[in-house]
Design a protein around this motif. Structure first.
Motif, PDB file in Angstrom:
ATOM      1  N   LEU A   1       0.832  -1.136  -0.116  1.00 14.12           N
ATOM      2  CA  LEU A   1      -0.110  -0.157  -0.074  1.00 14.12           C
ATOM      3  C   LEU A   1       0.827   1.100   0.272  1.00 14.12           C
ATOM      4  O   LEU A   1       1.404   1.520   0.860  1.00 14.12           O
ATOM      5  CB  LEU A   1      -0.980  -0.133   1.198  1.00 14.12           C
TER       6      LEU A   1
ATOM      7  N   ARG B   1     -11.964  -0.931  -0.629  1.00 15.11           N
ATOM      8  CA  ARG B   1     -10.997   0.170  -0.352  1.00 15.11           C
ATOM      9  C   ARG B   1     -11.683   1.326  -0.062  1.00 15.11           C
ATOM     10  O   ARG B   1     -11.353   2.419  -0.327  1.00 15.11           O
ATOM     11  CB  ARG B   1     -10.206   0.352  -1.543  1.00 15.11           C
TER      12      ARG B   1
ATOM     13  N   ARG C   1       2.935  -0.577   4.449  1.00 11.36           N
ATOM     14  CA  ARG C   1       2.703   0.535   4.072  1.00 11.36           C
ATOM     15  C   ARG C   1       3.958   1.399   3.573  1.00 11.36           C
ATOM     16  O   ARG C   1       5.007   1.060   4.206  1.00 11.36           O
ATOM     17  CB  ARG C   1       2.047   1.396   5.506  1.00 11.36           C
TER      18      ARG C   1
ATOM     19  N   GLY D   1      -5.008   0.840   5.390  1.00 11.00           N
ATOM     20  CA  GLY D   1      -3.927  -0.193   5.852  1.00 11.00           C
ATOM     21  C   GLY D   1      -4.646  -0.903   6.798  1.00 11.00           C
ATOM     22  O   GLY D   1      -4.652  -2.148   7.081  1.00 11.00           O
TER      23      GLY D   1
END
Length: 550
Positions: free
Chosen positions: A125, A484, A163, A151
């Protein structure tokens, strides 16, 4: 019984009904849709399964709905089922089945809302990734909040999430930054294409303090000194600002590494070998139009320099080399073209384009006294993360940035976010948690403990609404991860806070005066403890504190 539990139960019953009528049970979908009706008198839940499969079975949906309603009503945990409209089935749960959600929440505690839907997925991500040429602006601040929340949500559903911050330390913008620092150190005007703001003067002074003779160095060495020390100083500030905002990264990847490691050359060689890079007009072009892009892209320019996409291709390859099966890029509003080109790059390298997802975030505007806020003294031309936090605090800033879909522009009202009133959404949710915490403390003072032994006593409509809202949390988190969309968590929490406040206004939780404590008080206290737990779990998923006192 949560909506997911009910959906599984309805599927099992539907399969039995279909078989009993000699029909093909393979048309029954893996998931039976269960929804909350808009009106409470239409039941606790409703399903459209008869409408979905009736025609496939050769049965009128209304007739199938009649069969299903009879079977549902005869099932343990369901008090009543009625057919509505052309084939909907409205369902009322038995009190014991509905109220078991309270016990489930209390048993699972901080794990309630977590699952294994994404177990085995290794997700990279990447978000924020602002150039180290100035403080984080509002667009980057939105991604700092939303990216961190996403996340958290993906990890809560079982994904292994990394991340990542892509550190853009290669290219002309860094040269402009270095020249701006040098001009400031000399007391000269900002170069025409340079960067301005108080931070430039601060960093320039820091460079001079570190290397007092920097202005006497030869040209190339002097520019490199300002570049290296200046970029490090700026990035230290960026990392500190993000950390103070509650956003930390697992990996910082330098763009320059893509070139110095030889990965760009490796990718170019691979693309030439597989025929997806061709030469024309003295340049090398990616056949990106073969993979859904609107045109082919120059990778190596006619002067031999790499175009920006060369680093993007190498960076994607770097992520895949590290074992990520899904690479999510969170980019700004002016990066729509990156969706097709990044997917095309993945396909040209032989990967499934679905291994790339690009989320585009829209603009953020600040409003004070009904007027736009446009200027930051520190950055000179933009509002920064630090400006927003100074104005409203971390919790209010994060929540305000997360609670809206990234697909839309948002206006943040600074006056509203300072208010301690129900008009302020983060205050509304946090106050519900603080109120529940106070209730728990008062119960201890009265010697009252919660109990799940008599949850069947919770039969007031306000209690039922609150319990069903608690039961929705797991599905909300799952949907937020799948789509998402962490803003769904915030909107859910606001609905949950509203359901709690309505319950509290209608149902007395603690005995008053000489009233003896009874089973109903212990059951309602259990409901309140479960509500407090869910609010805390939801706020944790968006990185916002759940205060016990306000």
């Amino acid at each position: 019984m949560t909506p997911a539990d009910l959906a599984a139960l309805l599927r099992t019953v539907t399969m039995t009904v279909v078989r009993d009528h000699g029909l093909d049970d393979t048309v029954v979908p893996e998931t039976v849709v269960v929804e909350r009706p808009r009106h409470a008198d239409h039941g606790d839940y409703a399903t459209n399964i008869a409408l979905r499969i009736g025609k496939k079975l050769g049965v009128a949906p209304r007739d199938l709905a009649d069969w299903l309603a009879d079977a549902f009503a005869a099932t343990d945990g369901i008090a009543k089922a009625e057919v509505a409209g052309p084939g909907f089935v409205n369902i009322w749960l038995a009190a014991a089945a509905q109220n078991s959600v309270v016990a489930t929440v209390l048993e699972r505690a901080a794990d309630y809302g977590r699952g294994d839907d994404f177990a085995g997925r290794k997700i990279n991500l990447e978000f924020v990734s602002a150039n180290p040429t100035g403080p984080i602006h509002l667009g980057g601040t939105r991604w700092a909040a939303v990216g961190d929340a996403l996340g958290r949500v993906l990890a809560a559903r079982g994904a292994q999430v990394t991340r990542e911050y892509y550190f853009n330390d290669h290219g002309t913008q860094i040269d402009r930054f270095a020249r701006s620092l040098e001009a400031s150190a000399r007391g000269e005007a900002t170069p025409e294409d340079g960067y301005a703001g108080d931070y430039i003067a601060e960093i320039a002074a820091h460079v001079v303090a570190q290397v007092p003779d920097v202005l006497d160095q030869p040209d190339a060495q002097r520019l490199e000194t300002f570049r290296s020390i200046g970029v490090d100083s700026m990035f230290d500030h960026i990392k500190t600002s993000l950390h103070d905002f509650g956003t930390d990264f697992d990996v910082y990847t330098h763009e320059n590494k893509m070139f110095t490691s030889g990965l760009v050359e490796e990718c170019i060689g691979e693309l030439k070998a597989n025929g997806n890079l061709y030469e024309a007009d003295g340049a090398w072009w990616l056949r990106s139009s073969n993979f859904g892009d609107d045109k082919d892209r120059v990778v190596i320019k006619s002067d031999g320099d790499a175009a920006y996409i060369a680093g993007d291709i190498a960076y994607y390859k770097d992520k895949r080399n590290r074992g990520y099966d899904l690479c999510i890029y969170m980019l700004g509003a002016d990066h729509h073209g990156y969706i097709s080109r990044l997917k095309a790059a993945a396909a040209a390298l032989g990967d499934d384009p679905a291994s790339v997802e690009v989320l585009i975030g829209q603009m953020v505007n600040l409003v004070r006294d009904g007027k736009p806020v446009r200027m930051s003294k520190r950055a000179g031309t933009v509002i920064t993360l630090d400006d927003l936090v100074d104005a409203v605090g971390v919790d209010a800033a994060r929540y305000a940035l997360i609670r809206s879909s990234v697909d839309v522009n948002i206006d943040i009202d600074l006056d509203l976010l300072r208010k301690q009133s129900n008009d302020n959404p983060v205050y509304y949710v946090q106050y519900a948690h603080a109120r529940l915490s106070a209730l728990s403390r008062n119960a201890v003072d009265l010697g009252l403990t919660m109990s799940t032994a008599h949850l069947d006593l919770l039969d007031d409509p306000a209690e039922g609404e609150l319990i069903r809202t608690i039961g929705d949390f797991d599905e909300v988190v799952d949907t937020a991860a799948e789509l998402r969309e962490p803003h769904r968590i915030c909107r859910y929490l606001e609905g949950l806070a509203g359901a709690y406040h309505r319950f509290y206004a209608r149902c007395r939780v603690l005995p008053q005066g000489d009233e003896p404590a009874g089973d109903i008080h212990a059951a309602r206290l259990a409901l309140c403890d479960a509500t407090r737990q869910v609010i805390a779990n939801g706020l944790d998923l968006v990185g916002v504190n759940a205060p016990e006192r306000m």
